[in-house]
Design an enzyme around this catalytic site. Sequence first.
Site, PDB file in Angstrom:
ATOM      1  CG  ASP A  29    -125.730 -91.231 -80.542  1.00  0.00           C
ATOM      2  OD1 ASP A  29    -125.976 -91.939 -79.552  1.00  0.00           O
ATOM      3  OD2 ASP A  29    -126.331 -91.359 -81.641  1.00  0.00           O
ATOM      4  CB  ILE A  30    -124.079 -92.377 -85.702  1.00  0.00           C
ATOM      5  CG1 ILE A  30    -123.682 -92.203 -87.151  1.00  0.00           C
ATOM      6  CG2 ILE A  30    -125.273 -93.275 -85.540  1.00  0.00           C
ATOM      7  CD1 ILE A  30    -123.144 -93.496 -87.782  1.00  0.00           C
ATOM      8  CG  ASN A  85    -131.393 -95.661 -72.586  1.00  0.00           C
ATOM      9  OD1 ASN A  85    -132.041 -94.997 -71.784  1.00  0.00           O
ATOM     10  ND2 ASN A  85    -131.157 -95.238 -73.830  1.00  0.00           N
ATOM     11  CD  GLN A  92    -127.735-101.860 -72.707  1.00  0.00           C
ATOM     12  OE1 GLN A  92    -128.229-102.231 -71.644  1.00  0.00           O
ATOM     13  NE2 GLN A  92    -126.468-102.053 -73.012  1.00  0.00           N
ATOM     14  CD  GLU A  93    -132.715 -98.654 -80.007  1.00  0.00           C
ATOM     15  OE1 GLU A  93    -131.862 -98.123 -80.749  1.00  0.00           O
ATOM     16  OE2 GLU A  93    -133.927 -98.373 -80.020  1.00  0.00           O
ATOM     17  CG  HIS A  98    -124.268 -96.997 -74.794  1.00  0.00           C
ATOM     18  ND1 HIS A  98    -124.601 -98.332 -74.936  1.00  0.00           N
ATOM     19  CD2 HIS A  98    -125.381 -96.300 -75.103  1.00  0.00           C
ATOM     20  CE1 HIS A  98    -125.850 -98.427 -75.317  1.00  0.00           C
ATOM     21  NE2 HIS A  98    -126.358 -97.209 -75.422  1.00  0.00           N
ATOM     22  CG  HIS A 100    -126.988 -91.858 -74.255  1.00  0.00           C
ATOM     23  ND1 HIS A 100    -127.146 -91.808 -75.629  1.00  0.00           N
ATOM     24  CD2 HIS A 100    -127.377 -93.118 -73.901  1.00  0.00           C
ATOM     25  CE1 HIS A 100    -127.612 -92.967 -76.076  1.00  0.00           C
ATOM     26  NE2 HIS A 100    -127.765 -93.782 -75.037  1.00  0.00           N
TER      27      HIS A 100
HETATM   28  P1  AMP Z   1    -129.170 -96.968 -76.609  1.00  0.00           P
HETATM   29  O1  AMP Z   1    -130.557 -96.848 -77.123  1.00  0.00           O
HETATM   30  O2  AMP Z   1    -128.979 -96.332 -75.262  1.00  0.00           O
HETATM   31  O3  AMP Z   1    -128.642 -98.374 -76.687  1.00  0.00           O
HETATM   32  O4  AMP Z   1    -128.284 -96.054 -77.564  1.00  0.00           O
HETATM   33  C1  AMP Z   1    -127.512 -96.525 -78.609  1.00  0.00           C
HETATM   34  C2  AMP Z   1    -126.962 -95.299 -79.290  1.00  0.00           C
HETATM   35  O5  AMP Z   1    -125.908 -95.696 -80.140  1.00  0.00           O
HETATM   36  C3  AMP Z   1    -127.988 -94.550 -80.144  1.00  0.00           C
HETATM   37  O6  AMP Z   1    -128.121 -93.213 -79.673  1.00  0.00           O
HETATM   38  C4  AMP Z   1    -127.383 -94.616 -81.543  1.00  0.00           C
HETATM   39  O7  AMP Z   1    -127.587 -93.442 -82.294  1.00  0.00           O
HETATM   40  C5  AMP Z   1    -125.913 -94.846 -81.246  1.00  0.00           C
HETATM   41  N1  AMP Z   1    -125.161 -95.512 -82.294  1.00  0.00           N
HETATM   42  C6  AMP Z   1    -125.494 -96.674 -82.907  1.00  0.00           C
HETATM   43  N2  AMP Z   1    -124.541 -97.003 -83.817  1.00  0.00           N
HETATM   44  C7  AMP Z   1    -123.592 -96.035 -83.746  1.00  0.00           C
HETATM   45  C8  AMP Z   1    -122.368 -95.801 -84.439  1.00  0.00           C
HETATM   46  N3  AMP Z   1    -121.905 -96.635 -85.382  1.00  0.00           N
HETATM   47  N4  AMP Z   1    -121.655 -94.693 -84.124  1.00  0.00           N
HETATM   48  C9  AMP Z   1    -122.110 -93.834 -83.185  1.00  0.00           C
HETATM   49  N5  AMP Z   1    -123.260 -94.007 -82.496  1.00  0.00           N
HETATM   50  C10 AMP Z   1    -123.990 -95.083 -82.789  1.00  0.00           C
END
Ligand code: AMP
Length: 138
Positions: A29-30, A85, A92-93, A98, A100
């Site tokens: 995760d970034i 999420n 979920q964003e 995915h 975690h």
């Molecule tokens: P969620 O809120 O469960 O949808 O989590 C999305 C996750 O994706 C977050 O923890 C972000 O930090 C991660 N994320 C978004 N863009 C990237 C990326 N390019 N590389 C790695 N992780 C990412």
Amino acid sequence: MSCLFCRIASGEIPSSKVGENEGAFAFLDIQPLARGHVLVIPKQHAERFADMPRESARAVMDLAQDVVGRLGKRLGAHGVTIAANDGRAAGQEVMHVHVHLVPRAEADGHGPIHALFKTRAELKAGELQEIAEKLAPR
Ligand code: AMP
């Protein structure tokens, strides 16, 4: 292909890859919640958990299990929070499934997933059974 995680799984967008199998891809995760925070995604696009074909779900859980083992052995994680999420209501964003994997340490102060919820659902007598019946396969 406009989905961010599809582009990561295909290698079009670079990521810190941790592993893969036939149907799933794992990367860091970034914006990590802890050192070694990994995301495991199906290679085939699915927005929501329930949309995922069974083979994708199995591949994701297989890879998650392998990576969880490595988080313990190689990064010294005492425990791992394994969470998804699912849906915007759940936070979920990125709309590509995915999971975690967040390494945990003894006394890191974050508590269990239950700590996210400040209150508990109040159920009437018999409601547990009613809910279980609604959720049983038909
Ligand atoms: P969620 O809120 O469960 O949808 O989590 C999305 C996750 O994706 C977050 O923890 C972000 O930090 C991660 N994320 C978004 N863009 C990237 C990326 N390019 N590389 C790695 N992780 C990412």
